[in-house]
Design a protein around this motif. Structure first.
Motif, PDB file in Angstrom:
ATOM      1  N   GLY A 133      23.371  11.301  30.129  1.00 42.56           N
ATOM      2  CA  GLY A 133      22.269  10.987  29.595  1.00 42.56           C
ATOM      3  C   GLY A 133      22.368  10.559  28.092  1.00 42.56           C
ATOM      4  N   ASP A 134      21.736  11.178  27.150  1.00 45.43           N
ATOM      5  CA  ASP A 134      21.882  10.870  25.868  1.00 45.43           C
ATOM      6  C   ASP A 134      23.023  11.615  25.200  1.00 45.43           C
ATOM      7  OD1 ASP A 134      19.799   9.165  25.810  1.00 45.43           O
ATOM      8  OD2 ASP A 134      18.274  10.798  25.153  1.00 45.43           O
ATOM      9  N   GLY A 135      23.565  12.579  26.114  1.00 46.85           N
ATOM     10  CA  GLY A 135      24.653  13.233  25.207  1.00 46.85           C
ATOM     11  C   GLY A 135      26.202  13.046  25.895  1.00 46.85           C
ATOM     12  N   THR A 136      27.082  13.922  25.835  1.00 49.36           N
ATOM     13  CA  THR A 136      28.465  13.697  26.360  1.00 49.36           C
ATOM     14  C   THR A 136      28.875  14.989  27.137  1.00 49.36           C
ATOM     15  OG1 THR A 136      28.672  12.485  24.296  1.00 49.36           O
ATOM     16  CG2 THR A 136      30.786  13.129  25.255  1.00 49.36           C
ATOM     17  N   ARG A 137      29.609  14.872  28.176  1.00 49.27           N
ATOM     18  CA  ARG A 137      30.319  15.831  28.760  1.00 49.27           C
ATOM     19  C   ARG A 137      31.552  15.838  28.180  1.00 49.27           C
ATOM     20  NH1 ARG A 137      29.167  18.971  33.003  1.00 49.27           N
ATOM     21  NH2 ARG A 137      27.500  17.751  33.423  1.00 49.27           N
ATOM     22  N   TYR A 138      32.195  16.987  27.830  1.00 50.71           N
ATOM     23  CA  TYR A 138      33.463  17.235  27.400  1.00 50.71           C
ATOM     24  C   TYR A 138      34.142  18.405  28.124  1.00 50.71           C
ATOM     25  CZ  TYR A 138      36.954  19.522  24.487  1.00 50.71           C
ATOM     26  OH  TYR A 138      38.136  20.173  23.988  1.00 50.71           O
ATOM     27  N   ARG A 139      35.458  17.684  28.788  1.00 50.89           N
ATOM     28  CA  ARG A 139      36.086  18.588  29.474  1.00 50.89           C
ATOM     29  C   ARG A 139      37.924  18.610  29.122  1.00 50.89           C
ATOM     30  NH1 ARG A 139      33.900  15.186  34.182  1.00 50.89           N
ATOM     31  NH2 ARG A 139      32.252  16.112  34.949  1.00 50.89           N
ATOM     32  N   ILE A 140      38.044  19.835  29.393  1.00 48.26           N
ATOM     33  CA  ILE A 140      39.568  20.170  28.836  1.00 48.26           C
ATOM     34  C   ILE A 140      40.177  20.917  29.798  1.00 48.26           C
ATOM     35  CG2 ILE A 140      39.129  22.035  27.578  1.00 48.26           C
ATOM     36  CD1 ILE A 140      41.441  21.295  25.452  1.00 48.26           C
ATOM     37  N   TRP A 141      41.617  20.627  30.220  1.00 45.02           N
ATOM     38  CA  TRP A 141      42.119  21.411  31.172  1.00 45.02           C
ATOM     39  C   TRP A 141      43.884  21.284  30.951  1.00 45.02           C
ATOM     40  CZ3 TRP A 141      39.920  16.734  32.181  1.00 45.02           C
ATOM     41  CH2 TRP A 141      40.726  15.825  32.441  1.00 45.02           C
ATOM     42  N   ALA A 142      44.318  22.299  31.796  1.00 44.41           N
ATOM     43  CA  ALA A 142      45.893  22.114  31.660  1.00 44.41           C
ATOM     44  C   ALA A 142      46.408  22.946  32.902  1.00 44.41           C
ATOM     45  CB  ALA A 142      46.493  22.877  30.505  1.00 44.41           C
ATOM     46  N   GLU A 143      47.507  22.432  33.444  1.00 45.86           N
ATOM     47  CA  GLU A 143      48.086  23.282  34.518  1.00 45.86           C
ATOM     48  C   GLU A 143      49.171  24.131  33.917  1.00 45.86           C
ATOM     49  OE1 GLU A 143      49.785  20.332  37.142  1.00 45.86           O
ATOM     50  OE2 GLU A 143      47.514  19.440  37.864  1.00 45.86           O
ATOM     51  N   LEU A 144      48.968  25.290  34.411  1.00 44.79           N
ATOM     52  CA  LEU A 144      49.968  26.339  33.486  1.00 44.79           C
ATOM     53  C   LEU A 144      51.228  26.770  34.513  1.00 44.79           C
ATOM     54  CD1 LEU A 144      47.206  28.820  32.243  1.00 44.79           C
ATOM     55  CD2 LEU A 144      48.197  26.956  31.105  1.00 44.79           C
ATOM     56  N   ARG A 194      44.745  25.207  45.248  1.00 42.59           N
ATOM     57  CA  ARG A 194      45.834  25.163  46.326  1.00 42.59           C
ATOM     58  C   ARG A 194      47.113  25.716  45.861  1.00 42.59           C
ATOM     59  NH1 ARG A 194      43.413  20.445  50.208  1.00 42.59           N
ATOM     60  NH2 ARG A 194      41.674  21.498  51.037  1.00 42.59           N
ATOM     61  N   GLY A 195      47.851  26.280  46.823  1.00 41.75           N
ATOM     62  CA  GLY A 195      49.378  26.887  46.235  1.00 41.75           C
ATOM     63  C   GLY A 195      49.396  27.733  45.487  1.00 41.75           C
ATOM     64  N   GLN A 196      48.266  28.442  44.815  1.00 33.57           N
ATOM     65  CA  GLN A 196      48.443  29.352  43.885  1.00 33.57           C
ATOM     66  C   GLN A 196      48.644  28.787  42.373  1.00 33.57           C
ATOM     67  OE1 GLN A 196      47.749  32.955  44.372  1.00 33.57           O
ATOM     68  NE2 GLN A 196      46.727  32.023  46.081  1.00 33.57           N
ATOM     69  N   LYS A 197      48.138  27.351  42.368  1.00 33.53           N
ATOM     70  CA  LYS A 197      48.767  26.941  41.051  1.00 33.53           C
ATOM     71  C   LYS A 197      47.562  27.346  40.072  1.00 33.53           C
ATOM     72  CE  LYS A 197      49.222  22.561  40.693  1.00 33.53           C
ATOM     73  NZ  LYS A 197      48.855  21.020  40.632  1.00 33.53           N
ATOM     74  N   ILE A 198      47.780  27.773  38.606  1.00 31.38           N
ATOM     75  CA  ILE A 198      46.810  28.285  37.858  1.00 31.38           C
ATOM     76  C   ILE A 198      46.617  27.094  36.877  1.00 31.38           C
ATOM     77  CG2 ILE A 198      46.371  30.023  35.971  1.00 31.38           C
ATOM     78  CD1 ILE A 198      49.098  31.582  37.304  1.00 31.38           C
ATOM     79  N   VAL A 199      45.235  26.980  36.510  1.00 32.94           N
ATOM     80  CA  VAL A 199      44.808  25.891  35.669  1.00 32.94           C
ATOM     81  C   VAL A 199      43.843  26.668  34.867  1.00 32.94           C
ATOM     82  CG1 VAL A 199      44.979  23.902  37.201  1.00 32.94           C
ATOM     83  CG2 VAL A 199      43.061  25.415  37.354  1.00 32.94           C
ATOM     84  N   VAL A 200      43.865  26.221  33.421  1.00 31.46           N
ATOM     85  CA  VAL A 200      42.797  26.435  32.518  1.00 31.46           C
ATOM     86  C   VAL A 200      42.020  25.289  32.267  1.00 31.46           C
ATOM     87  CG1 VAL A 200      44.225  26.248  30.705  1.00 31.46           C
ATOM     88  CG2 VAL A 200      42.385  27.998  30.502  1.00 31.46           C
ATOM     89  N   LEU A 201      40.643  25.732  32.336  1.00 29.71           N
ATOM     90  CA  LEU A 201      39.693  24.620  32.013  1.00 29.71           C
ATOM     91  C   LEU A 201      38.477  24.900  31.303  1.00 29.71           C
ATOM     92  CD1 LEU A 201      37.375  24.645  34.543  1.00 29.71           C
ATOM     93  CD2 LEU A 201      39.698  24.075  35.593  1.00 29.71           C
TER      94      LEU A 201
END
Length: 150
Positions: free
Chosen positions: A61-72, A107-114
């Protein structure tokens, strides 16, 4: 003489687009400066504590979607270390109450932080840094705790 003909176009850009935001200025096919109405999506990467993070900004829209993530890493198997597995599960359960950061299992019990936020206006570089620091301040203590067991 070409540079003198570009001055009116440069003046129009300066008057209509202030403040300039990341990704809004481009060069037109005619070789003049132009302003994109909608900034293009962007993606950045950085490493903190030997952990690669991804940041994505996309117009919404008129704004911004911000996403951050990492696989731990992966949740340890019970057969290998029941104590480590139990500790990781306790940390992940405790992290459920966080406001900005979300720890999830893939899947596979991978931990991610987002983390994800949507701003009502285009996100400036300062805004992106603010969101990144806010996310890291909340997530980093849990990431460090998990690092002891992964």
């Amino acid at each position: 003489m070409r540079s003198l003909t570009a001055l009116p176009a440069l003046s129009d850009v300066a008057n209509t687009a202030l403040p300039l935001r990341l990704g809004t200025v481009h060069v037109t096919p005619e070789g003049l400066l132009g302003i994109r109405e909608t900034p293009p999506p962007s993606s950045q990467r950085f490493v903190l504590d030997d952990l690669p993070f991804q940041v994505a900004l996309s117009p919404e829209g008129d704004g911004t979607r911000y996403r951050i993530w990492a696989e731990l890493g992966y949740v340890p198997y019970t057969a290998h270390s029941p104590e480590r597995r139990a500790a990781v599960i306790r940390i992940l359960r405790t992290a459920r109450s966080l406001e900005t950061a979300c720890f999830a299992l893939e899947r596979g019990q991978k931990i991610v932080v987002l983390g994800e936020t949507v701003s009502e206006e285009p996100l400036t570089v300062d805004g992106m840094m603010f969101e990144t620091v806010r996310f890291l301040q909340e997530a980093r203590p849990f990431i460090r705790l998990l690092g002891r067991y992964l």
